[in-house]
Design an enzyme around this catalytic site. Structure first.
Site, PDB file in Angstrom:
ATOM      1  N   GLU A  18     -82.005 -32.780 -65.297  1.00 34.46           N
ATOM      2  CA  GLU A  18     -83.099 -31.809 -65.435  1.00 34.46           C
ATOM      3  C   GLU A  18     -84.444 -32.549 -65.432  1.00 34.46           C
ATOM      4  OE1 GLU A  18     -83.227 -28.529 -68.519  1.00 34.46           O
ATOM      5  OE2 GLU A  18     -84.969 -29.719 -69.119  1.00 34.46           O
ATOM      6  N   ALA A  52     -92.759 -20.649 -69.128  1.00 34.32           N
ATOM      7  CA  ALA A  52     -92.830 -19.214 -69.406  1.00 34.32           C
ATOM      8  C   ALA A  52     -94.225 -18.692 -69.099  1.00 34.32           C
ATOM      9  CB  ALA A  52     -92.468 -18.954 -70.862  1.00 34.32           C
ATOM     10  N   ASP A 110     -89.941 -18.323 -73.557  1.00 36.20           N
ATOM     11  CA  ASP A 110     -90.472 -17.977 -74.880  1.00 36.20           C
ATOM     12  C   ASP A 110     -91.970 -17.758 -74.790  1.00 36.20           C
ATOM     13  OD1 ASP A 110     -88.063 -18.382 -76.495  1.00 36.20           O
ATOM     14  OD2 ASP A 110     -88.244 -20.438 -75.765  1.00 36.20           O
ATOM     15  N   ALA A 127     -83.101 -12.081 -70.632  1.00 33.45           N
ATOM     16  CA  ALA A 127     -82.590 -12.719 -69.406  1.00 33.45           C
ATOM     17  C   ALA A 127     -81.597 -11.798 -68.684  1.00 33.45           C
ATOM     18  CB  ALA A 127     -81.934 -14.053 -69.748  1.00 33.45           C
TER      19      ALA A 127
HETATM   20  P1  FAD Z   1     -81.799 -14.289 -73.547  1.00 34.66           P
HETATM   21  O1  FAD Z   1     -80.463 -14.366 -72.924  1.00 34.66           O
HETATM   22  O2  FAD Z   1     -82.650 -13.116 -73.207  1.00 34.66           O
HETATM   23  O3  FAD Z   1     -81.596 -14.368 -75.129  1.00 34.66           O
HETATM   24  C1  FAD Z   1     -82.709 -14.519 -75.991  1.00 34.66           C
HETATM   25  C2  FAD Z   1     -82.374 -13.999 -77.386  1.00 34.66           C
HETATM   26  O4  FAD Z   1     -82.265 -12.578 -77.352  1.00 34.66           O
HETATM   27  C3  FAD Z   1     -81.023 -14.481 -77.944  1.00 34.66           C
HETATM   28  O5  FAD Z   1     -81.166 -14.661 -79.325  1.00 34.66           O
HETATM   29  C4  FAD Z   1     -80.055 -13.344 -77.631  1.00 34.66           C
HETATM   30  O6  FAD Z   1     -79.002 -13.284 -78.584  1.00 34.66           O
HETATM   31  C5  FAD Z   1     -80.982 -12.133 -77.762  1.00 34.66           C
HETATM   32  N1  FAD Z   1     -80.647 -11.051 -76.820  1.00 34.66           N
HETATM   33  C6  FAD Z   1     -80.264 -11.184 -75.526  1.00 34.66           C
HETATM   34  N2  FAD Z   1     -80.089  -9.964 -74.966  1.00 34.66           N
HETATM   35  C7  FAD Z   1     -80.377  -9.047 -75.939  1.00 34.66           C
HETATM   36  C8  FAD Z   1     -80.393  -7.630 -75.964  1.00 34.66           C
HETATM   37  N3  FAD Z   1     -80.071  -6.903 -74.881  1.00 34.66           N
HETATM   38  N4  FAD Z   1     -80.750  -7.023 -77.127  1.00 34.66           N
HETATM   39  C9  FAD Z   1     -81.082  -7.739 -78.226  1.00 34.66           C
HETATM   40  N5  FAD Z   1     -81.077  -9.105 -78.245  1.00 34.66           N
HETATM   41  C10 FAD Z   1     -80.737  -9.739 -77.112  1.00 34.66           C
HETATM   42  N6  FAD Z   1     -87.336 -22.228 -71.123  1.00 34.66           N
HETATM   43  C11 FAD Z   1     -88.437 -22.312 -70.329  1.00 34.66           C
HETATM   44  O7  FAD Z   1     -89.523 -21.929 -70.734  1.00 34.66           O
HETATM   45  N7  FAD Z   1     -88.348 -22.784 -69.053  1.00 34.66           N
HETATM   46  C12 FAD Z   1     -87.174 -23.207 -68.506  1.00 34.66           C
HETATM   47  O8  FAD Z   1     -87.149 -23.642 -67.359  1.00 34.66           O
HETATM   48  C13 FAD Z   1     -85.999 -23.141 -69.331  1.00 34.66           C
HETATM   49  N8  FAD Z   1     -84.808 -23.536 -68.864  1.00 34.66           N
HETATM   50  C14 FAD Z   1     -83.706 -23.508 -69.689  1.00 34.66           C
HETATM   51  C15 FAD Z   1     -82.483 -23.983 -69.207  1.00 34.66           C
HETATM   52  C16 FAD Z   1     -81.359 -24.007 -70.024  1.00 34.66           C
HETATM   53  C17 FAD Z   1     -80.065 -24.539 -69.484  1.00 34.66           C
HETATM   54  C18 FAD Z   1     -81.457 -23.551 -71.357  1.00 34.66           C
HETATM   55  C19 FAD Z   1     -80.257 -23.592 -72.249  1.00 34.66           C
HETATM   56  C20 FAD Z   1     -82.658 -23.049 -71.844  1.00 34.66           C
HETATM   57  C21 FAD Z   1     -83.793 -23.029 -71.019  1.00 34.66           C
HETATM   58  N9  FAD Z   1     -85.027 -22.575 -71.464  1.00 34.66           N
HETATM   59  C22 FAD Z   1     -86.138 -22.635 -70.652  1.00 34.66           C
HETATM   60  C23 FAD Z   1     -85.184 -22.082 -72.842  1.00 34.66           C
HETATM   61  C24 FAD Z   1     -85.007 -20.553 -72.911  1.00 34.66           C
HETATM   62  O9  FAD Z   1     -85.970 -19.914 -72.120  1.00 34.66           O
HETATM   63  C25 FAD Z   1     -85.167 -20.157 -74.378  1.00 34.66           C
HETATM   64  O10 FAD Z   1     -84.136 -20.695 -75.155  1.00 34.66           O
HETATM   65  C26 FAD Z   1     -85.293 -18.662 -74.646  1.00 34.66           C
HETATM   66  O11 FAD Z   1     -85.622 -18.506 -76.031  1.00 34.66           O
HETATM   67  C27 FAD Z   1     -84.037 -17.846 -74.401  1.00 34.66           C
HETATM   68  O12 FAD Z   1     -83.731 -17.753 -73.089  1.00 34.66           O
HETATM   69  P2  FAD Z   1     -82.381 -17.005 -72.611  1.00 34.66           P
HETATM   70  O13 FAD Z   1     -82.424 -16.957 -71.157  1.00 34.66           O
HETATM   71  O14 FAD Z   1     -81.216 -17.598 -73.274  1.00 34.66           O
HETATM   72  O15 FAD Z   1     -82.697 -15.558 -73.244  1.00 34.66           O
END
Ligand code: FAD
Length: 292
Positions: A18, A52, A110, A127
């Site tokens: 990464e 973000a 975030d 997401a």
């Molecule tokens: P989601 O899947 O939306 O989850 C976020 C939170 O919401 C979780 O606590 C989940 O339990 C909760 N949730 C999900 N769906 C619902 C729903 N329908 N109702 C209620 N609650 C819900 N960040 C960056 O800024 N840029 C990047 O390029 C980046 N790349 C990443 C790559 C990887 C491999 C990883 C593991 C993380 C990355 N991140 C990145 C960090 C990520 O954006 C953050 O961790 C963010 O807080 C959550 O993203 P997510 O896609 O998991 O969100």
């Protein structure tokens, strides 16, 4: 090549790195040097983060273009929807599609910690909404982010997993996990995924130790447990000896990756923090052991 196709056909685990776009000229020069060294290892793919709110849109695009067209590497672009309008999402993804990018990891992102960024009123909350939005419009091989110890805001591990399952049901083809320092978290997480019918490849993320300060800050942000084994190992090192810490970090990661690879993971994805030394050390040793 789509990553799912790569995992299905390679016959060996993949290794990948990464990277994130540099913010200053000095960082860009260091990144160039790191890319040279990492590319020389011939990784199966590299990923590029996306700030973000679109904060790194230009920088991410330029880095993706360089890695793909100048270095000839397979690129997985990360994309985060936080704060973006549907039109902005389409515009960024159209650019990646025009660049013939085949793999996109769709994450939420975030709220930026600095500044007064106003999310667009039609921005997508999760997401899973992003994956549902992308899937019918694009043919990307789509990834989702996951957290072996649970996402830091998760209501519960069960709910977090349910939402991960939703991402897969809506079209995620693979998962990349946040790092953990104890493989037990990853193995238990994988088992819980399989038990609820998540059957896509789950690629573990591995974070080498770059400095004690960085280890503590990053773990605090994402909620990764710094294990007793890790703390004890660091405490036994000569104080302030960065060389000894770097060697310990490589050795720790090699042990962790060895266990993961021997357990049959599809590959390992190393969070390089735009540095090369630890990643080169880890991959070289894993290659010597015949694991990669
Ligand atoms: P989601 O899947 O939306 O989850 C976020 C939170 O919401 C979780 O606590 C989940 O339990 C909760 N949730 C999900 N769906 C619902 C729903 N329908 N109702 C209620 N609650 C819900 N960040 C960056 O800024 N840029 C990047 O390029 C980046 N790349 C990443 C790559 C990887 C491999 C990883 C593991 C993380 C990355 N991140 C990145 C960090 C990520 O954006 C953050 O961790 C963010 O807080 C959550 O993203 P997510 O896609 O998991 O969100």
């Amino acid at each position: 090549m789509k990553l799912t196709e790569l995992w299905a056909t390679k016959g060996k685990p993949t290794f990948s790195f990464e990277l994130f776009p540099a913010r200053t000229e000095k960082a860009a020069a260091n990144l160039d040097k790191a890319i040279e060294k990492l590319a020389a290892l011939e990784p199966d793919f590299v990923s590029v983060t996306f700030g973000a709110g679109g904060s790194t849109r230009e920088g991410s695009y330029q880095l993706v273009e360089k890695l793909k067209n100048e270095k000839g590497l397979e690129v997985l672009t990360y994309f985060t929807c936080y704060g973006l309008s549907p039109d902005a999402i389409i515009s960024v993804l159209d650019d990646y599609q025009a660049l013939e990018i085949e793999n996109v990891l769709a994450a939420r992102g975030d709220e930026p910690r600095e500044g007064d960024f106003e999310p667009h009123p039609e921005s997508l909350p999760y997401a899973s909404d992003l994956i549902a939005f992308i899937r019918p419009k694009y043919d990307f091989c789509l990834g989702a982010a996951a957290y072996p110890e649970g996402h830091i805001e998760a209501i519960s591990l069960e709910k977090d997993l349910e939402f991960l399952k939703l991402k897969v049901d809506l079209g995620a083809d693979f998962i990349i996990t946040n790092y953990c320092y104890d493989n037990r978290y990853f193995f238990e997480f994988s088992e819980r995924c399989r038990a609820i019918g998540i059957d896509v490849p789950i690629l573990p993320g591995v974070m080498p130790i770059y400095s004690i300060k960085m280890m503590n800050i990053l773990a605090g942000i994402c909620g990764a447990t710094i294990t007793e084994e890790l703390n004890d190992g660091i405490a036994a090192l000569p104080e302030g000896n960065t060389e000894a810490l770097a060697d310990f970090g490589i050795e720790f990661a090699v042990r962790q990756c060895t266990e993961l690879l021997e357990a049959g993971v599809p590959g390992i994805h190393i969070y390089t923090m735009d540095r090369s030394k630890a990643s080169v050390g880890i991959v070289t040793q894993l290659k010597e052991k015949g694991l990669l």
